[in-house]
Design a protein around this motif. Structure first.
Motif, short mmCIF file in Angstrom:
data_model
loop_
_atom_site.label_atom_id
_atom_site.label_comp_id
_atom_site.label_asym_id
_atom_site.label_seq_id
_atom_site.Cartn_x
_atom_site.Cartn_y
_atom_site.Cartn_z
N SER A 217 -32.13 5.17 -2.81
CA SER A 217 -31.22 6.12 -2.31
C SER A 217 -29.77 5.87 -2.96
N ASN A 218 -29.08 7.00 -3.16
CA ASN A 218 -27.86 7.09 -3.94
C ASN A 218 -26.86 7.25 -2.80
N PRO A 219 -25.88 6.12 -2.43
CA PRO A 219 -24.77 6.21 -1.30
C PRO A 219 -23.74 7.48 -1.69
N ALA A 306 -11.75 -3.53 5.92
CA ALA A 306 -12.90 -2.94 5.41
C ALA A 306 -12.95 -3.35 3.75
N LEU A 307 -13.94 -3.88 3.32
CA LEU A 307 -14.15 -4.32 2.00
C LEU A 307 -15.04 -3.27 1.18
N ASP A 308 -14.59 -2.32 0.47
CA ASP A 308 -15.27 -1.30 -0.17
C ASP A 308 -16.17 -0.69 0.78
N GLY A 309 -15.35 0.06 1.74
CA GLY A 309 -16.23 0.73 3.04
C GLY A 309 -17.06 1.78 2.42
N TRP A 310 -18.12 1.79 3.22
CA TRP A 310 -18.88 2.97 2.58
C TRP A 310 -18.73 4.00 4.00
N MET A 311 -18.20 5.02 3.79
CA MET A 311 -17.76 6.00 4.60
C MET A 311 -18.82 6.91 5.18
N PHE A 312 -19.65 7.04 4.29
CA PHE A 312 -20.80 8.26 4.54
C PHE A 312 -21.37 8.29 5.99
N PRO A 313 -21.52 6.98 6.59
CA PRO A 313 -22.04 7.24 7.93
C PRO A 313 -21.20 7.83 8.95
N LEU A 314 -20.01 8.10 8.41
CA LEU A 314 -18.90 8.87 9.58
C LEU A 314 -18.74 10.06 9.10
N PRO A 315 -19.37 11.21 9.84
CA PRO A 315 -19.35 12.53 9.35
C PRO A 315 -17.69 12.94 9.42
N SER A 333 -12.82 -1.57 -4.66
CA SER A 333 -12.97 -1.87 -6.11
C SER A 333 -13.11 -0.77 -7.15
N TYR A 334 -12.84 -0.72 -8.11
CA TYR A 334 -12.71 0.72 -9.03
C TYR A 334 -14.02 1.07 -9.33
N ASP A 335 -15.14 -0.04 -9.49
CA ASP A 335 -16.35 0.53 -10.00
C ASP A 335 -17.26 1.30 -9.05
N TRP A 336 -16.94 0.84 -7.82
CA TRP A 336 -17.98 1.34 -6.77
C TRP A 336 -17.42 2.74 -5.97
N GLN A 337 -16.31 2.86 -6.02
CA GLN A 337 -15.45 3.96 -4.90
C GLN A 337 -15.66 5.31 -5.98
N TRP A 338 -15.57 6.44 -5.23
CA TRP A 338 -15.73 7.83 -5.54
C TRP A 338 -14.70 8.77 -4.69
N LYS A 339 -14.39 9.69 -5.25
CA LYS A 339 -13.44 10.72 -4.50
C LYS A 339 -13.41 11.01 -2.97
N GLU A 340 -14.86 11.43 -2.84
CA GLU A 340 -14.99 11.73 -1.22
C GLU A 340 -15.03 10.66 -0.41
N ASN A 341 -15.49 9.30 -0.96
CA ASN A 341 -15.75 8.21 0.02
C ASN A 341 -13.86 7.84 0.32
N LEU A 365 -6.69 -1.90 -4.38
CA LEU A 365 -6.99 -2.66 -5.72
C LEU A 365 -7.88 -2.18 -6.61
N MET A 366 -7.31 -1.66 -7.80
CA MET A 366 -8.30 -1.39 -8.93
C MET A 366 -8.89 0.17 -8.55
N CYS A 367 -8.48 0.70 -7.66
CA CYS A 367 -8.75 2.15 -7.17
C CYS A 367 -8.30 3.29 -8.02
N SER A 368 -8.95 4.17 -8.68
CA SER A 368 -8.51 5.22 -9.16
C SER A 368 -7.98 6.30 -8.62
N TYR A 369 -8.44 6.30 -7.05
CA TYR A 369 -8.22 7.51 -6.37
C TYR A 369 -6.87 7.09 -5.52
N GLN A 370 -5.68 7.30 -5.96
CA GLN A 370 -4.51 7.10 -5.12
C GLN A 370 -3.76 8.14 -4.68
N SER A 371 -3.15 7.88 -3.59
CA SER A 371 -2.33 9.01 -3.02
C SER A 371 -0.75 8.56 -2.95
#
Length: 387
Positions: A217-219, A306-315, A333-341, A365-371
């Protein structure tokens, strides 16, 4: 971990101990012990590994061995099965090698009851220090952290972080969840045909929404199982709250029954030594969303990481309604994160009280989605605990 001078006792730790993990960077020797204790509302018993500052006289070669990163061969086999490893002729060797890998913590070593740690001793403790009638009083209290592992993880999966925290004067309770997310876990059940009170291990394999393993499954893009994941994260939040109750029990000197049938460790050593006014929750990946959930449900938790928190389980609708007043730190971390998360994390970095205080702070840290609007304040774990 940041590079630092390695403690003398850890110099030889590394590949000679199996795979090995980096030596702790703090001044304390680290001990650990596994505990499964049945609390009210938990029929199977809560399973944790406790990491703590050990007595400074403990050294390699004493009666306390380095702790295994995988306490049982079943964990190693479960992990290899989960990832679909097919290594003809090598699997037996690999299972042995991985099972024998060690953490830089002495298993079963005595807890250090009078360490110089963060924070000052209370007036009561200072008086007790000079009292002959209370010579076994714990004069310093350790802040506590409850750790929630990620998908396919177990209580030992984040031993590098937990050992390092313990070396800096924290007591860490690393929970092993039984929500179906570990690669494998177990509970203790009565032995069929055995004498009364005799327990055996019943192993539980990882399972996804359909009851099968879900390693494919793809998180980032698997919305069909969000309801299942949300149930899991609520179970994880309950486990965190149960771990806090277990730490209460240890600090009160209550009766502890270790269902693992491990004799010799005195859990009474923790009595009066835990600062539960400085309790934090920390988690990796799936444990990151569990951290968010637990903070929203348990006000006694003073902060979360939260270290590279996977937010998908929270609607989305739940994130919009969550009320978290404690400081919350996201490290990505840069490699694992994506915009929606990351967007869900940013929704939790808004002022939540009438003073406009930023109740949650994100360090990217190393995250491309910054506000540009989000705070970029650097806070250490210790600063968070004392806010």
């Amino acid at each position: 971990m940041m590079a630092t001078k390695v403690k003398e006792g850890w110099k030889n730790f590394g590949l000679l101990k199996g795979i090995g993990i980096p030596a702790p960077t703090g001044k304390h020797v680290v001990g650990c012990v596994d505990l499964m204790h049945k609390l009210e509302g938990d029929s199977d018993g809560l399973l944790v590994r406790l990491f703590y500052p050990a007595h400074p006289t403990v050294r390699e070669g004493d009666e306390y061995p380095y702790a295994r990163l995988t306490p049982n061969r079943m964990y190693t086999k479960g992990l290899l099965e989960f990832v679909g490893a097919r290594l003809p002729g090598m699997q037996s060797w690999l299972i042995h090698f991985l099972t024998d890998s060690r953490a830089p913590a002495f298993y079963g070593a005595p807890f250090y009851r009078d360490a110089e740690i963060c924070g000052e001793a209370t007036e009561e403790h200072e008086q007790a220090r000079h009292s002959d009638s209370q010579e076994d009083q714990c004069f310093r209290q350790y802040p506590v952290i409850i750790f929630s592992h990620g998908l396919i993880g177990i209580r030992c999966s984040n031993s590098c972080i937990c050992c390092d925290l313990a070396s800096h004067g924290y007591v860490v309770a690393a929970v092993e969840h039984r929500d179906g997310s570990p690669s494998v876990t177990f509970k203790r059940v009565p032995k069929e045909g055995g004498v009364e009170g005799q327990l055996v291990d019943e192993w539980i394999k990882h399972h996804g929404p359909d009851g099968e393993r879900d390693c494919n499954s793809n998180p980032k893009s698997n919305p069909t199982d969000q309801s299942f994941r949300h149930k899991q994260v609520k179970t994880r939040s309950f486990d965190v709250k149960q771990a806090l109750k277990l730490l209460d029990l240890l600090n009160d000197g209550g009766t502890v029954h270790n269902m693992l049938d491990e004799d010799g460790f005195d859990f009474g050593m923790f009595k009066g030594c835990l600062d539960l006014d400085k309790a934090a929750v920390m988690g990796h990946s799936f444990g990151g969303s569990a951290t968010v959930m637990a903070l929203s449900e348990e006000p006694r938790l003073k902060c979360g990481v939260a270290l590279d928190g996977w937010m998908f389980p929270l609607p989305d609708d739940l994130v919009a309604e969550l009320s978290i007043k404690q400081p919350l730190l996201f490290i990505n971390s840069y490699d694992w994160q994506w915009k929606e998360n990351v967007q869900k994390m940013l929704e939790l970095t808004q002022p939540t009280d009438e003073h406009g205080r930023i109740a949650t702070t994100t360090i990217k840290l190393m995250c491309s989605y910054q506000s540009q609007e989000s705070s970029m304040v650097h806070l250490s774990q210790r600063q968070l605990l004392t806010r």
